[in-house]
Design an enzyme around this catalytic site. Structure first.
Site, PDB file in Angstrom:
ATOM      1  N   LYS A  35      32.834  38.116  30.532  1.00 26.26           N
ATOM      2  CA  LYS A  35      31.638  38.764  31.039  1.00 26.26           C
ATOM      3  C   LYS A  35      31.756  40.265  30.789  1.00 26.26           C
ATOM      4  O   LYS A  35      32.880  40.734  30.648  1.00 26.26           O
ATOM      5  CB  LYS A  35      31.445  38.477  32.533  1.00 26.26           C
ATOM      6  CG  LYS A  35      32.729  38.632  33.326  1.00 26.26           C
ATOM      7  CD  LYS A  35      32.769  39.578  34.443  1.00 26.26           C
ATOM      8  CE  LYS A  35      32.267  40.947  34.298  1.00 26.26           C
ATOM      9  NZ  LYS A  35      33.188  41.998  34.765  1.00 26.26           N
ATOM     10  N   LYS A  93      38.942  31.472  41.323  1.00 28.34           N
ATOM     11  CA  LYS A  93      39.670  31.764  42.570  1.00 28.34           C
ATOM     12  C   LYS A  93      39.528  30.569  43.515  1.00 28.34           C
ATOM     13  O   LYS A  93      38.421  30.074  43.741  1.00 28.34           O
ATOM     14  CB  LYS A  93      39.088  33.016  43.253  1.00 28.34           C
ATOM     15  CG  LYS A  93      39.343  34.304  42.469  1.00 28.34           C
ATOM     16  CD  LYS A  93      38.707  35.494  43.176  1.00 28.34           C
ATOM     17  CE  LYS A  93      38.711  36.737  42.301  1.00 28.34           C
ATOM     18  NZ  LYS A  93      39.938  37.482  42.263  1.00 28.34           N
ATOM     19  N   GLU A 124      36.226  47.336  46.101  1.00 31.07           N
ATOM     20  CA  GLU A 124      37.536  47.576  45.462  1.00 31.07           C
ATOM     21  C   GLU A 124      38.012  48.970  45.823  1.00 31.07           C
ATOM     22  O   GLU A 124      37.198  49.886  45.945  1.00 31.07           O
ATOM     23  CB  GLU A 124      37.392  47.504  43.949  1.00 31.07           C
ATOM     24  CG  GLU A 124      36.955  46.174  43.433  1.00 31.07           C
ATOM     25  CD  GLU A 124      36.917  46.203  41.916  1.00 31.07           C
ATOM     26  OE1 GLU A 124      37.985  46.021  41.310  1.00 31.07           O
ATOM     27  OE2 GLU A 124      35.848  46.432  41.345  1.00 31.07           O
ATOM     28  N   ASP A 156      28.813  45.052  35.631  1.00 29.87           N
ATOM     29  CA  ASP A 156      30.229  44.722  35.800  1.00 29.87           C
ATOM     30  C   ASP A 156      30.446  43.680  36.908  1.00 29.87           C
ATOM     31  O   ASP A 156      31.308  42.819  36.783  1.00 29.87           O
ATOM     32  CB  ASP A 156      31.012  46.008  36.126  1.00 29.87           C
ATOM     33  CG  ASP A 156      32.512  45.809  36.024  1.00 29.87           C
ATOM     34  OD1 ASP A 156      32.952  45.097  35.095  1.00 29.87           O
ATOM     35  OD2 ASP A 156      33.252  46.349  36.870  1.00 29.87           O
ATOM     36  N   HIS A 205      29.867  38.201  39.085  1.00 26.82           N
ATOM     37  CA  HIS A 205      30.641  37.780  40.267  1.00 26.82           C
ATOM     38  C   HIS A 205      29.748  37.629  41.503  1.00 26.82           C
ATOM     39  O   HIS A 205      29.804  36.622  42.208  1.00 26.82           O
ATOM     40  CB  HIS A 205      31.739  38.797  40.593  1.00 26.82           C
ATOM     41  CG  HIS A 205      32.678  39.075  39.437  1.00 26.82           C
ATOM     42  ND1 HIS A 205      32.984  38.132  38.496  1.00 26.82           N
ATOM     43  CD2 HIS A 205      33.392  40.184  39.101  1.00 26.82           C
ATOM     44  CE1 HIS A 205      33.833  38.664  37.622  1.00 26.82           C
ATOM     45  NE2 HIS A 205      34.092  39.904  37.960  1.00 26.82           N
ATOM     46  N   LYS A 249      33.380  50.656  43.667  1.00 31.74           N
ATOM     47  CA  LYS A 249      34.745  51.059  43.317  1.00 31.74           C
ATOM     48  C   LYS A 249      35.156  52.178  44.266  1.00 31.74           C
ATOM     49  O   LYS A 249      34.308  52.891  44.799  1.00 31.74           O
ATOM     50  CB  LYS A 249      34.777  51.623  41.898  1.00 31.74           C
ATOM     51  CG  LYS A 249      34.392  50.624  40.821  1.00 31.74           C
ATOM     52  CD  LYS A 249      35.608  50.047  40.183  1.00 31.74           C
ATOM     53  CE  LYS A 249      35.278  49.077  39.077  1.00 31.74           C
ATOM     54  NZ  LYS A 249      36.273  48.024  38.934  1.00 31.74           N
ATOM     55  N   LYS A 271      40.276  47.078  49.462  1.00 34.53           N
ATOM     56  CA  LYS A 271      39.802  45.945  48.660  1.00 34.53           C
ATOM     57  C   LYS A 271      39.440  44.813  49.610  1.00 34.53           C
ATOM     58  O   LYS A 271      40.258  44.417  50.440  1.00 34.53           O
ATOM     59  CB  LYS A 271      40.911  45.493  47.711  1.00 34.53           C
ATOM     60  CG  LYS A 271      40.513  44.325  46.826  1.00 34.53           C
ATOM     61  CD  LYS A 271      41.641  44.006  45.846  1.00 34.53           C
ATOM     62  CE  LYS A 271      41.322  42.811  44.974  1.00 34.53           C
ATOM     63  NZ  LYS A 271      40.361  43.095  43.930  1.00 34.53           N
TER      64      LYS A 271
HETATM   65  C1  BG6 Z   1      36.267  42.468  36.673  1.00 40.04           C
HETATM   66  C2  BG6 Z   1      35.589  43.800  36.575  1.00 40.04           C
HETATM   67  O1  BG6 Z   1      35.417  41.460  36.209  1.00 40.04           O
HETATM   68  O2  BG6 Z   1      36.594  42.198  38.025  1.00 40.04           O
HETATM   69  C3  BG6 Z   1      36.481  44.886  37.131  1.00 40.04           C
HETATM   70  O3  BG6 Z   1      35.290  44.074  35.222  1.00 40.04           O
HETATM   71  C4  BG6 Z   1      36.931  44.545  38.528  1.00 40.04           C
HETATM   72  O4  BG6 Z   1      35.819  46.134  37.131  1.00 40.04           O
HETATM   73  C5  BG6 Z   1      37.501  43.133  38.583  1.00 40.04           C
HETATM   74  O5  BG6 Z   1      37.940  45.481  38.908  1.00 40.04           O
HETATM   75  C6  BG6 Z   1      37.762  42.714  40.006  1.00 40.04           C
HETATM   76  O6  BG6 Z   1      38.450  41.503  40.000  1.00 40.04           O
HETATM   77  P1  BG6 Z   1      39.292  41.054  41.272  1.00 40.04           P
HETATM   78  O7  BG6 Z   1      39.768  39.688  40.934  1.00 40.04           O
HETATM   79  O8  BG6 Z   1      40.401  42.065  41.433  1.00 40.04           O
HETATM   80  O9  BG6 Z   1      38.346  41.087  42.423  1.00 40.04           O
END
Ligand code: BG6
Length: 508
Positions: free
Chosen positions: A163, A197, A231, A250, A255, A355, A360
């Protein structure tokens, strides 16, 4: 606690046929952080056949031997689970590298030659092309792959596409047509690692494996839903990519949309790829269209400035490498969306992602309606509504807030939490998301991958947000939140004006 007398669950074995994995972007950030560690871990734990090769393809010039050192360095740097000198030595032998630009068709022939050399006399191999590259290079790579003999004869071929798939509806449609010229739909694995996940997959198990929640899972009992994908990291070394992507491409288009679909979808006819994907697409198609007026009132964007996260001073987005000092790319979004169908009509889904936030956390919060009569609660204020929290990461648990009676004569309600912790009950997640999805691809199971119509439907939802924001320059107001906070003030105003509160705020 697990209920006794449950059938014993044996360790799983994945008997997979030999394969070659060709990674475009083999020296890139995703490969170093996720793909190569995932492959190493699958190998080290004996989950994949001994007989496989990885061909990295990338721009940096390296020999295969240098690539092996590079990968070994990445395994160390990102602290892969189960790092062991002996196993690393064996893993190194599986690695090969071809360097070149993605447009150089002669380099693709090199990949093919390398594949033939390394798979010679080995019987039937499957070859998997992994596109770990930005979306604007994808169709070029696909058409180059299509020129090679991989795509004729007996080789089983598959493609995994990272993606974002395209950058908007139009480009996704075009890309789907291009990919469709070389691969059949059942050979195309559009990856969204959130679907790998365990805690995300558990959403469907929780909803449809328990009869007690389903009757409540609708507009009659739920007051609103909040989905947070926060995050604490910034954009790391991905400035050039992120400048063009921003938070909507992104995180939201993929997601976040997948999380919304899993929470909102109807039960599938059977637990099979196409039935599940059919139900998700129905959700995407019923998300209420957002026009510019709606977006300006119900969505908020943000960009992080400098700040402090866990005692460490960090740069603002505009100071990051590869980012313009006057960038108007959003790194944060908060907003409200509606799903206009029978089950969800009128129920707001609040979404928030950013971000460099305070910490997180990925979480789905279901806020139920308060009881119809206020029988209790004078002593300590109002009774708390029930909340169900599906914690996806880093905590992996499900918890529910309930009201009990506090002991004594005063009839005081007392909020308590009931919880199920994944780790303590099941021993924890066995496979990382990428490991799980790579195994599924090797097995040919498409359940956890997106289908063409789903991708296009997700873009259709978010395209107006990008168009509106691109038309209305935000630079003068950016940055508008500190690193280490929970986002700009406007995000709080958005929900508070409706008498609700985010679960996480700067005080929490
Ligand atoms: C990715 C994004 O798809 O997912 C990133 O491109 C992001 O920017 C990441 O940091 C987050 O993944 P996770 O599994 O750490 O939540």
């Amino acid at each position: 606690m697990q209920i006794e007398n449950f059938c014993s669950i044996n360790g799983e074995e994945y008997r997979l046929q030999p394969f070659t994995l060709v990674i475009f972007g083999g020296a890139g950030d995703l490969s170093q952080r996720k793909l190569l560690p995932a492959m190493y871990h699958l190998f080290a734990t004996g989950h994949i056949a001994e007989d496989f090769r990885i061909i990295g393809y990338g721009i940096p010039e390296m020999s295969s031997e240098e690539y092996r050192n590079f990968v070994e360095g990445a395994l160390k740097k990102f602290q892969v689970d189960g790092y062991n000198e002996e196993t690393v030595k064996k893993f190194r032998e599986k690695l090969f590298y071809v360097s070149g630009g993605l447009e150089e068709s002669k380099m693709y022939r090199k990949i093919y030659e390398l594949y033939c050399e390394t798979s010679k006399d080995k019987g039937k191999y499957q070859v998997i092309f992994y596109l770990a590259i930005p979306p604007y290079f994808a169709s070029q790579v696909i058409s180059n792959i299509g020129q090679l003999e991989f795509c004729s004869g007996g080789t089983v071929k598959k493609v995994i596409m990272e993606k974002p798939f395209g950058v908007d509806t139009e480009s996704a449609k075009k890309l789907n047509i291009e990919v469709g010229k070389v691969f059949q739909e059942n050979e195309i694995y559009r990856i969204d690692h959130y679907l790998g996940k365990e805690t995300v997959q558990n959403i469907l198990f929780f909803r449809f494996g328990n009869s007690i929640f389903e009757p409540l899972w609708n507009r009659n009992y739920i007051e609103h839903i909040q989905i947070t994908v926060a995050e604490s990291i910034g954009i790391e070394h991905r400035g050039a990519f992120y400048e063009k992507a921003g938070v909507v491409r992104d995180i939201i288009q993929n997601h976040m949309m997948q999380l919304i679909a899993l929470v909102a979808m109807e039960p599938p006819v059977q637990f099979e790829a196409d039935y599940i994907r059919d139900e998700k697409v129905k959700v995407f198609k019923t998300v209420k269209e957002m026009n510019f007026e709606y977006i300006s009132e119900n969505l908020v964007r943000g960009q992080y400035g400098p700040g402090n996260i866990k005692g460490e001073n960090v740069l603002g987005y505009q100071e990051e490498k590869g980012v313009s000092a006057s960038s108007s790319t959003p790194t944060f979004i908060a907003g409200k969306i509606h799903i206009d169908n029978w089950r969800w009509s009128g129920i707001p889904f609040y979404i928030r992602s950013g971000k460099r936030m305070a910490r997180k956390v990925t979480e789905i919060y279901i806020h139920f309606k308060t009881p119809p009569l206020k029988l209790f609660g004078d002593e300590c204020g109002d009774i708390e509504p029930n909340g169900l929290i599906l914690s996806i990461q880093p905590e992996e648990k499900i918890s529910m807030t309930l009201n009990l009676k506090y002991p004594g004569t005063k009839n005081t309600p007392y909020p308590v939490e009931m919880q199920f912790d994944y780790k303590s009950v099941t021993g924890g997640v066995k496979l990382d998301a990428y490991e799980r999805l790579i195994i599924d691809c090797l097995k040919g199971d498409l359940t956890l991958f997106a289908r063409q119509d789903g991708i296009e439907a997700m873009w259709k939802i978010v395209d107006p947000i990008n168009s509106y924001w691109e038309k209305h320059d935000s630079h003068p107001e950016f940055p508008n939140y500190f690193s280490g906070s929970w986002g700009p003030q406007k995000a709080f105003d958005l929900i508070e004006k409706e008498g609700r509160k985010w679960r996480f705020s700067d005080e929490s």
